[in-house]
Write a protein that holds these residues in place. Structure first.
Motif, PDB file in Angstrom:
ATOM      1  N   ARG A 102      -0.120  50.507   5.124  1.00 11.96           N
ATOM      2  CA  ARG A 102      -0.830  51.775   5.312  1.00 11.96           C
ATOM      3  C   ARG A 102      -1.624  51.778   6.617  1.00 11.96           C
ATOM      4  O   ARG A 102      -2.730  51.253   6.660  1.00 11.96           O
ATOM      5  N   ASN A 105       6.177  53.052   7.095  1.00 13.50           N
ATOM      6  CA  ASN A 105       4.888  53.052   6.402  1.00 13.50           C
ATOM      7  C   ASN A 105       4.820  52.038   5.280  1.00 13.50           C
ATOM      8  O   ASN A 105       4.259  52.312   4.226  1.00 13.50           O
ATOM      9  N   ASN A 117       4.227  47.175  10.297  1.00 15.13           N
ATOM     10  CA  ASN A 117       5.301  48.165  10.254  1.00 15.13           C
ATOM     11  C   ASN A 117       6.290  47.950  11.400  1.00 15.13           C
ATOM     12  O   ASN A 117       7.503  48.025  11.216  1.00 15.13           O
TER      13      ASN A 117
END
Length: 182
Positions: A31, A28, A21
């Motif tokens: 995850r 997001n 990320n």
């Protein structure tokens, strides 16, 4: 023609998804979670139509969490990916600087070596330890994993200059391996 691929692997909760990320400047896209085993598939992220960043499921940690799930589901999936990936150029190996090296980490470092795959060790969560502990974590990893390759102390907090620098260095590594002729 295939886009070059760079896979990201490491122990569950070592910071792989947060690092992805941070690298991609997305909140997001991968995850991130404190729950072990959140990544349950081989996730491919096409980046600027130049390369593919591949998020692999995490290995079980030293505490053995998710070991059965790893043995039965994730390890065969990761093995198949490593065996069949089109134009895999490098492995980014995320390791929490505070943790000991696990058996699975050693296994995958040996697999990368057997595939003649460049490995970049990212010592994650670097902002959570004192300077002497960062160096101790690096020395311990190098010794326990018999690792002699490149490393970067990595953190995902853009407010910190060293975290922004670690992102730039990682992107340079990816660019260099993707631009090499095969």
């Amino acid at each position: 023609k295939y886009l070059p691929q760079v896979c990201v692997c490491g122990v569950s909760n070592a910071g792989k998804s947060s690092m992805i990320n941070h690298l991609l400047k997305k909140d997001n896209i991968a995850r991130a979670s404190s729950v072990t085993g959140k990544t349950k598939s081989v996730d491919l992220f096409v980046v600027n139509n130049k390369f593919i960043l591949v998020d692999l499921p995490g290995f079980p940690g030293a505490d053995g969490q998710a070991s059965r799930l790893w043995d039965e589901e994730f390890e065969p999936l990761v093995q198949q990916y490593l065996r069949d990936a089109a134009d895999l150029r490098a492995m980014i190996f995320a390791h929490d600087v505070r943790w000991p090296v696990t058996k699975e980490e050693n296994t995958y470092l040996r697999a990368a070596k057997a595939l003649n795959l460049p490995v970049l060790l990212l010592l994650t969560k670097d902002d959570k330890v004192e300077h002497r502990d960062r160096n101790w974590g690096l020395m311990r990893f190098k010794e326990d994993a018999e690792f002699e390759g490149r490393h970067i102390h990595y953190c995902s907090d853009n407010r910190l200059a060293n975290c922004r620098k670690s992102r730039r260095l990682t992107l340079r590594f990816i660019e260099s391996v993707c631009n090499e002729r095969k």
